[in-house]
Design an enzyme around this catalytic site. Structure first.
Site, PDB file in Angstrom:
ATOM      1  N   LYS A 154     113.378 -74.942   7.102  1.00 39.80           N
ATOM      2  CA  LYS A 154     112.329 -75.041   6.073  1.00 39.80           C
ATOM      3  C   LYS A 154     112.115 -76.507   5.688  1.00 39.80           C
ATOM      4  CE  LYS A 154     112.264 -74.748   1.504  1.00 39.80           C
ATOM      5  NZ  LYS A 154     111.117 -75.622   1.222  1.00 39.80           N
ATOM      6  N   GLY A 208     118.603 -83.324   0.323  1.00 39.81           N
ATOM      7  CA  GLY A 208     117.748 -83.227  -0.856  1.00 39.81           C
ATOM      8  C   GLY A 208     118.489 -83.707  -2.081  1.00 39.81           C
ATOM      9  N   THR A 248     120.152 -79.642  -6.409  1.00 43.85           N
ATOM     10  CA  THR A 248     119.882 -78.569  -5.444  1.00 43.85           C
ATOM     11  C   THR A 248     121.112 -78.372  -4.557  1.00 43.85           C
ATOM     12  OG1 THR A 248     117.634 -79.444  -5.386  1.00 43.85           O
ATOM     13  CG2 THR A 248     118.132 -77.700  -3.826  1.00 43.85           C
ATOM     14  N   GLU A 267     123.499 -83.712   2.329  1.00 45.01           N
ATOM     15  CA  GLU A 267     123.114 -85.130   2.217  1.00 45.01           C
ATOM     16  C   GLU A 267     122.278 -85.259   0.955  1.00 45.01           C
ATOM     17  OE1 GLU A 267     124.187 -87.384   4.250  1.00 45.01           O
ATOM     18  OE2 GLU A 267     124.973 -86.119   5.836  1.00 45.01           O
ATOM     19  N   CYS A 270     116.549 -92.363   0.151  1.00 40.82           N
ATOM     20  CA  CYS A 270     117.850 -92.167  -0.504  1.00 40.82           C
ATOM     21  C   CYS A 270     118.724 -93.405  -0.385  1.00 40.82           C
ATOM     22  CB  CYS A 270     118.547 -90.966   0.113  1.00 40.82           C
ATOM     23  SG  CYS A 270     118.698 -91.102   1.894  1.00 40.82           S
ATOM     24  N   GLU A 312     119.392 -91.363 -10.471  1.00 41.93           N
ATOM     25  CA  GLU A 312     118.508 -91.676  -9.345  1.00 41.93           C
ATOM     26  C   GLU A 312     117.046 -91.517  -9.773  1.00 41.93           C
ATOM     27  OE1 GLU A 312     118.108 -88.832  -6.128  1.00 41.93           O
ATOM     28  OE2 GLU A 312     118.343 -90.452  -4.673  1.00 41.93           O
TER      29      GLU A 312
HETATM   30  P1  NAD Z   1     114.964 -81.158  -3.467  1.00 40.39           P
HETATM   31  O1  NAD Z   1     116.418 -80.928  -3.600  1.00 40.39           O
HETATM   32  O2  NAD Z   1     114.081 -80.794  -4.587  1.00 40.39           O
HETATM   33  O3  NAD Z   1     114.390 -80.352  -2.215  1.00 40.39           O
HETATM   34  C1  NAD Z   1     114.890 -80.497  -0.913  1.00 40.39           C
HETATM   35  C2  NAD Z   1     114.636 -79.246  -0.120  1.00 40.39           C
HETATM   36  O4  NAD Z   1     115.393 -78.179  -0.700  1.00 40.39           O
HETATM   37  C3  NAD Z   1     113.176 -78.775  -0.151  1.00 40.39           C
HETATM   38  O5  NAD Z   1     112.846 -78.231   1.102  1.00 40.39           O
HETATM   39  C4  NAD Z   1     113.193 -77.694  -1.215  1.00 40.39           C
HETATM   40  O6  NAD Z   1     112.177 -76.735  -1.068  1.00 40.39           O
HETATM   41  C5  NAD Z   1     114.564 -77.071  -0.975  1.00 40.39           C
HETATM   42  N1  NAD Z   1     115.115 -76.358  -2.110  1.00 40.39           N
HETATM   43  C6  NAD Z   1     114.880 -76.566  -3.439  1.00 40.39           C
HETATM   44  N2  NAD Z   1     115.571 -75.664  -4.170  1.00 40.39           N
HETATM   45  C7  NAD Z   1     116.256 -74.890  -3.309  1.00 40.39           C
HETATM   46  C8  NAD Z   1     117.155 -73.793  -3.458  1.00 40.39           C
HETATM   47  N3  NAD Z   1     117.454 -73.299  -4.657  1.00 40.39           N
HETATM   48  N4  NAD Z   1     117.704 -73.250  -2.351  1.00 40.39           N
HETATM   49  C9  NAD Z   1     117.403 -73.746  -1.140  1.00 40.39           C
HETATM   50  N5  NAD Z   1     116.543 -74.766  -0.918  1.00 40.39           N
HETATM   51  C10 NAD Z   1     115.984 -75.334  -2.004  1.00 40.39           C
HETATM   52  O7  NAD Z   1     114.803 -82.676  -3.045  1.00 40.39           O
HETATM   53  P2  NAD Z   1     113.459 -83.486  -2.837  1.00 40.39           P
HETATM   54  O8  NAD Z   1     112.881 -83.772  -4.185  1.00 40.39           O
HETATM   55  O9  NAD Z   1     112.621 -82.821  -1.798  1.00 40.39           O
HETATM   56  O10 NAD Z   1     114.021 -84.842  -2.176  1.00 40.39           O
HETATM   57  C11 NAD Z   1     114.469 -85.925  -2.908  1.00 40.39           C
HETATM   58  C12 NAD Z   1     115.981 -85.961  -2.929  1.00 40.39           C
HETATM   59  O11 NAD Z   1     116.499 -85.964  -1.617  1.00 40.39           O
HETATM   60  C13 NAD Z   1     116.505 -87.244  -3.569  1.00 40.39           C
HETATM   61  O12 NAD Z   1     117.552 -86.924  -4.444  1.00 40.39           O
HETATM   62  C14 NAD Z   1     117.047 -88.036  -2.388  1.00 40.39           C
HETATM   63  O13 NAD Z   1     118.066 -88.938  -2.673  1.00 40.39           O
HETATM   64  C15 NAD Z   1     117.522 -86.947  -1.497  1.00 40.39           C
HETATM   65  N6  NAD Z   1     117.635 -87.443  -0.128  1.00 40.39           N
HETATM   66  C16 NAD Z   1     118.890 -87.634   0.403  1.00 40.39           C
HETATM   67  C17 NAD Z   1     119.036 -88.136   1.694  1.00 40.39           C
HETATM   68  C18 NAD Z   1     120.395 -88.356   2.311  1.00 40.39           C
HETATM   69  O14 NAD Z   1     120.457 -88.490   3.517  1.00 40.39           O
HETATM   70  N7  NAD Z   1     121.469 -88.403   1.544  1.00 40.39           N
HETATM   71  C19 NAD Z   1     117.885 -88.421   2.449  1.00 40.39           C
HETATM   72  C20 NAD Z   1     116.639 -88.218   1.872  1.00 40.39           C
HETATM   73  C21 NAD Z   1     116.519 -87.716   0.588  1.00 40.39           C
END
Ligand code: NAD
Length: 483
Positions: free
Chosen positions: A174, A227, A231, A249, A283, A384
């Protein structure tokens, strides 16, 4: 209007409920497409397709899987322009960035794992004194789930899918509901490349419904998630009682540490990127800049001058440095963090406001923003923001800056600027992060372990780490007789 569909069992299909969500173009603030609002029934259908495909795919030769993955890599590259335009439209990032980084990297993810799987090996341990040999089988897990965020949409989506497929798993994936477009284009490429039906299934929808259905599915064996930290915590709570393998991650609050003995010009140039590339929505961005006291005033003046020359604007224009933030909600969140930083005593050195771009008045643009702080305990240095906002703070000694850098719940990456090799080694040993860059930033070799410590995540992706994650090690012990 672009209508995105799910990719299940080799076909592009509507969600069973026929419900769709609106998809926005952040650069204009206008709706330009619709995406499936999939629920647990669509995830179940995707799971069944993956489960059915698993026996054949998992037993296929590595050469066969490698060839198909390479074909996908080639097709992404051949369609670079279309993919880059879609990524820019969906996310708001400069087209130049999507063309130079996001899409080539998505293609490289497939070609890297297409090659890596042909070199993957396991261990054996012989004990001839008792005529015994142990060897490790590395078997695919079964059906696995891959969930990715919006900031580097295709780049991170493929970073998970490619090793999962290469090692013989079938996937239910997804992408973020905010940036689904390139994952949809990938579905079409997979069909063209001849990926057998059901091996990869892409389900679009919200995290709380569609994502949660993947994480809580009793027969999905592993979750690779990138993400937000919150989450990630929710996913860990859901998946842990089912003993799923987890790779998380998560967020970062990364220090960019500048010593007076660094190569100043290179540091200044790279610090602009590590602060504001992709509108600061990476990130790994160095959002806390620590500068040694003896060069603090010079750096502050030079950095503000350079940042004031950065162009915020239409992502499609060649000379745009910062495009739009990904959504209206995110823009508001970033602005709230900036206002809070000022209320807490931070000095606004540059930026701090949304930007009105001519002919794109409804788009979500924000100035690159620099705030000087005198405590690492302020909200800006602890939470963040994930936007074009950095803090500046001075330090006097190595010990002090190590303590400041480590004083956060996050532990993803750090950059250190110094020409003293002994110091670079001391710093690397003591920084509590998964990645340390010395005199560089976002310099990625796909063979290296990638991931964070503390609240930045659990597990590592990249190279052999990813192939190990997506396989189950099984030890076989044989005692033989030598007559
Ligand atoms: P998010 O956690 O809101 O969403 C990420 C993904 O998870 C999306 O596809 C979302 O639909 C899904 N999701 C949300 N709630 C869920 C649930 N309850 N169960 C399963 N899936 C769920 O994050 P975002 O706003 O899309 O991305 C930004 C975040 O991602 C920032 O915190 C950033 O630091 C992090 N990030 C980390 C890395 C890394 O490699 N460490 C890389 C890129 C982004």
């Amino acid at each position: 209007m672009i209508k995105i569909e799910n990719y299940i069992n080799g076909q592009l299909v509507s969600p069973l409920s026929e419900n769709y969500l609106d998809n926005y173009n952040p650069s204009t603030g206008k709706i330009y497409g619709q995406i499936p609002n999939s629920d647990e029934n669509d995830v179940e259908k995707a799971y069944q397709a993956a489960e059915n495909a698993f026996p054949l795919w998992s037993k296929s030769s590595t050469e066969y899987r490698s060839k198909i993955l390479q074909r996908i890599a080639d097709l992404i590259f051949e369609n670079l322009e279309e993919f880059a335009l879609a990524e820019s439209k969906d996310n708001g990032k400069p087209l130049s960035l999507a063309t130079a980084v996001d899409i080539p990297r998505a293609s490289s993810n497939f070609s890297f794992f297409a090659k890596a799987i042909t070199q993957f090996s396991s261990e054996s341990h012989e004990n001839s004194a008792i005529n015994t040999i142990n060897f490790t089988l590395r078997q695919p897990l079964g059906v696995v789930g891959c969930i990715s965020p919006w900031n580097l949409p295709l780049y991170l989506f493929t970073w998970k899918i490619a090793p999962a497929l290469a090692s013989g798993n079938c996937v239910v994936a997804k992408p973020s509901e905010v940036t689904p477009y390139t994952a949809y284009l990938l579905s079409k490429i997979c069909i063209e490349a001849g990926l057998p039906k059901g091996v990869l299934n892409i389900v679009h929808g919200l995290g709380a419904s569609c994502g949660n259905a993947i994480v809580s599915h009793p027969n999905i064996k592993a979750i690779s998630f990138t993400g937000g930290t919150k989450t990630g915590q929710h996913i860990a709570r859901t998946a842990a009682p089912m003993f799923k393998k987890l790779s998380l991650e998560l967020g970062g609050k990364n220090p960019n540490i500048i010593f007076s003995d660094c190569n100043y010009d290179k540091m200044l140039q790279v610090s602009l990127k590590s602060s504001f590339a992709n509108q600061g929505q990476i990130c790994l961005c160095g959002s806390r800049i620590f500068v040694e006291a003896s060069i603090y005033d010079k750096f502050k003046a030079d950095f503000v001058e350079k940042v004031s020359g950065m162009k915020v604007g239409n992502p499609l224009e060649k000379n745009t440095d910062l495009g739009a933030l990904v959504s209206k909600e995110h823009l508001e969140k970033v602005d709230e963090y900036v206002q809070k930083a000022i209320q807490e005593g931070g000095q606004l050195l540059y930026g701090g406001k949304p930007v009105q771009v001519n002919d794109f008045e409804e788009g979500y643009y924000y100035q690159p923003t620099i705030i000087e702080v005198d405590s690492n305990q302020c909200t800006l240095n602890q939470e963040e923001v994930f936007g074009p906002v950095v803090s500046l703070m001075k330090f006097s000694s190595e010990e002090e800056v190590i303590a400041l850098a480590n004083d956060t719940k996050y532990g993803l990456s750090a950059s250190v600027w110094t020409s003293n090799i002994d110091r670079s080694m001391r710093m690397s040993q003591q920084l509590k992060t998964g990645i340390v860059w010395v005199n560089t930033w976002l310099n990625r070799d796909l063979r290296t372990p990638f991931g964070g410590t503390k609240s930045s995540g659990v597990g590592r992706e990249g190279g052999l780490e990813a192939l190990r994650f997506f396989t189950e090690p099984k030890n076989v012990c044989i005692q033989y007789s030598i007559e």
